[in-house]
Scaffold this active site. Structure first.
Site, PDB file in Angstrom:
ATOM      1  N   ARG A  32       0.842  -1.199   0.000  1.00  0.00           N
ATOM      2  CA  ARG A  32       0.000   0.000   0.000  1.00  0.00           C
ATOM      3  C   ARG A  32       0.875   1.246   0.000  1.00  0.00           C
ATOM      4  O   ARG A  32       2.074   1.194   0.291  1.00  0.00           O
ATOM      5  CB  ARG A  32      -0.952  -0.016   1.200  1.00  0.00           C
ATOM      6  CG  ARG A  32      -0.316   0.218   2.544  1.00  0.00           C
ATOM      7  CD  ARG A  32      -1.340   0.011   3.669  1.00  0.00           C
ATOM      8  NE  ARG A  32      -0.781   0.370   4.959  1.00  0.00           N
ATOM      9  CZ  ARG A  32      -0.907   1.571   5.521  1.00  0.00           C
ATOM     10  NH1 ARG A  32      -1.575   2.523   4.884  1.00  0.00           N
ATOM     11  NH2 ARG A  32      -0.376   1.837   6.695  1.00  0.00           N
TER      12      ARG A  32
ATOM     13  N   ARG B  87      25.537 -22.819  30.899  1.00  0.00           N
ATOM     14  CA  ARG B  87      25.314 -22.077  29.667  1.00  0.00           C
ATOM     15  C   ARG B  87      26.052 -22.757  28.513  1.00  0.00           C
ATOM     16  O   ARG B  87      27.272 -22.950  28.574  1.00  0.00           O
ATOM     17  CB  ARG B  87      25.817 -20.639  29.812  1.00  0.00           C
ATOM     18  CG  ARG B  87      25.015 -19.789  30.784  1.00  0.00           C
ATOM     19  CD  ARG B  87      25.660 -18.420  30.965  1.00  0.00           C
ATOM     20  NE  ARG B  87      25.679 -17.675  29.708  1.00  0.00           N
ATOM     21  CZ  ARG B  87      24.708 -16.853  29.300  1.00  0.00           C
ATOM     22  NH1 ARG B  87      23.635 -16.692  30.064  1.00  0.00           N
ATOM     23  NH2 ARG B  87      24.811 -16.214  28.166  1.00  0.00           N
TER      24      ARG B  87
ATOM     25  N   SER C  38      -5.988  -1.778   8.766  1.00  0.00           N
ATOM     26  CA  SER C  38      -6.314  -3.022   8.048  1.00  0.00           C
ATOM     27  C   SER C  38      -5.292  -4.103   8.379  1.00  0.00           C
ATOM     28  O   SER C  38      -4.088  -3.863   8.363  1.00  0.00           O
ATOM     29  CB  SER C  38      -6.344  -2.781   6.539  1.00  0.00           C
ATOM     30  OG  SER C  38      -7.321  -1.816   6.195  1.00  0.00           O
TER      31      SER C  38
ATOM     32  N   GLN D 113       6.965 -10.857   1.238  1.00  0.00           N
ATOM     33  CA  GLN D 113       7.059  -9.586   1.940  1.00  0.00           C
ATOM     34  C   GLN D 113       7.881  -8.587   1.143  1.00  0.00           C
ATOM     35  O   GLN D 113       9.062  -8.812   0.865  1.00  0.00           O
ATOM     36  CB  GLN D 113       7.693  -9.804   3.310  1.00  0.00           C
ATOM     37  CG  GLN D 113       7.694  -8.597   4.204  1.00  0.00           C
ATOM     38  CD  GLN D 113       6.337  -8.333   4.853  1.00  0.00           C
ATOM     39  OE1 GLN D 113       5.354  -8.987   4.545  1.00  0.00           O
ATOM     40  NE2 GLN D 113       6.286  -7.352   5.728  1.00  0.00           N
TER      41      GLN D 113
ATOM     42  N   ASN E 269       7.668   1.308  -0.178  1.00  0.00           N
ATOM     43  CA  ASN E 269       7.707   0.153  -1.074  1.00  0.00           C
ATOM     44  C   ASN E 269       8.346   0.437  -2.423  1.00  0.00           C
ATOM     45  O   ASN E 269       8.741  -0.497  -3.126  1.00  0.00           O
ATOM     46  CB  ASN E 269       6.291  -0.403  -1.276  1.00  0.00           C
ATOM     47  CG  ASN E 269       5.708  -0.954   0.009  1.00  0.00           C
ATOM     48  OD1 ASN E 269       6.379  -1.674   0.724  1.00  0.00           O
ATOM     49  ND2 ASN E 269       4.464  -0.615   0.302  1.00  0.00           N
TER      50      ASN E 269
END
Length: 406
Positions: free
Chosen positions: A30, A177, A98, A121, A40
């Site tokens: 968007r 550890r 949204s 993505q 984007n």
């Protein structure tokens, strides 16, 4: 771990296409990003951010269709140029509030023929075709209903301590550890992609049924969310990104417009009324690196053979064509004389007159201050201006494509 599969792209494609279900790739992009406006399509390593995901999806050659869902015309235009079909998102699915599920459902409701969806993505620019190929194969051939990308991390987790409570270790014994090499670590979703069947989506799920994951190495796991992420992503992309290298190893000719590309597109006037222009030394050094890599370098100019052009000719030793009215015509002559394919040619221009040659060549480029039409036609846009390092940036990009950088 993620490393390129040994099979060829075509063999993977033929193998998985035995499954006749319609498998679509969908990139949601968007225009209303708040953290980074129009993130984007912001230029990352010379290309719009969305182009990194689109190139990988197109070159994977495993999808029946590739879509970009957007509400912004400029994102739609760029996505189309990179090979995507456009889904014009409804305003209700493009609000800040949204959810991803709303956006996906809005798309699939209008495309009932799609059986499997691959969400890629846009803000994860280090995706490679072979990652998508293997994940798609898991669904097509191995019966998985959903597959997603993960990265292995070696992080010790502790409980959150509230109101003065004591924290406790969740995934280790503090008394013992483990060394990193003695511990396998844990898998985390990295958000690069999610693939799932429509049946799952109809249940409101993107992960379910027979669930699988595709593990990729940490250097490929980058997500751009804020401005702070941008320089990290650009550095990673430069080193580990997918540039379509298998198509670019045979670049033989690189042509640069002098006016506004090699020079700074400004005319300086002395007190005596003499005119001169300037160029950047690193730009010419970049062209020397191309020549050392076996690439023929040439220049074109609409101007006549001025003193400045003669200097560039002498310093580079390259062929220069001046007084050029039709640059595509000159490039066509050179391509024919050298017996080349257009895919073996790159051209960097900055103005409307350069656009035909930019579009015809295998890789067109423009400086940051190029005219809008030129930047639209470019597949590589420098972050530097003409005469100020743009040529060097493009030369470095070419060297990466042909594998001549360290």
């Amino acid at each position: 771990m993620s490393s390129p599969p040994k099979r060829t792209r075509s063999s993977v494609s033929n193998d998985i296409r035995e499954d006749k279900r319609h498998f679509a790739a969908l990139i949601c992009a968007r225009g209303g990003s708040k953290g980074i406006p129009l993130k984007n399509i912001k230029i990352l390593a010379g290309q719009p951010l969305i182009s990194w995901a689109l190139r990988a999806a197109v070159d994977a050659n495993v999808y029946d269709s590739i879509w970009v869902s957007t509400d912004h015309p400029e994102i739609a235009r760029i996505a189309s140029e990179w090979g995507a079909q456009i889904h014009n998102r409804n305003p209700e699915a493009a609000r800040d509030t949204s959810s991803a599920m709303e956006t996906i459902l809005e798309f699939t409701d209008r495309h009932p023929d799609i059986d499997i969806i691959s969400i890629i993505q846009c803000t994860s620019p280090l995706i490679h075709p072979w990652m998508l190929q293997e994940a798609v194969r898991m669904i097509r051939n191995e019966g998985y209903d959903s597959v997603f990308g993960v990265t292995r991390k070696h992080l010790f987790r502790w409980t959150e301590a509230k109101n003065g409570a004591e924290t406790k270790a969740e995934n280790l014994d503090p008394k013992n550890r483990p060394r990193r090499q003695d511990w396998d670590g844990e898998l985390f979703e990295n958000g690069q992609f999610y693939m799932f069947t429509r049946e799952l989506l109809d249940q409101g799920l993107i992960q379910g049924g027979k669930i699988g994951y595709y593990e990729m190495e940490p250097q490929y796991s980058v997500d751009i969310d804020t401005d702070l992420d941008w320089p990290i992503a650009e550095q990673r992309v430069t080193k580990f990104g997918y540039f379509g290298t298998e198509k670019r190893k045979d670049i033989k000719l690189s042509v640069f417009d002098i006016d506004g590309v090699v020079t700074d597109n400004q005319v300086h006037i002395t007190d005596k009324g003499e005119e001169f222009r300037s160029y950047n030394c690193s730009d010419l050094e970049g062209t020397e690196l191309l020549k050392k890599a076996g690439i023929e370098v040439r220049f074109v100019s609409e101007a006549k053979n001025t003193a400045g052009i003669k200097v560039i000719t002498e310093k580079t030793g390259c062929q220069v064509e001046t007084n050029v009215k039709d640059k595509l015509e000159v490039l066509t002559k050179w391509v024919d004389e050298m017996g080349l394919k257009w895919s073996q040619v790159t051209f960097m221009g900055n103005d409307v007159s350069d656009v035909p040659a930019m579009r015809k060549s295998g890789l067109g480029a423009a400086p940051a201050d190029g005219q809008t039409e030129a930047r639209y036609a470019a597949r590589f846009t420098a972050t530097n201006r003409g005469g100020c390092g743009a040529v060097r940036q493009f030369c470095d990009h070419i060297l990466r494509l042909i594998g001549k950088t360290k």
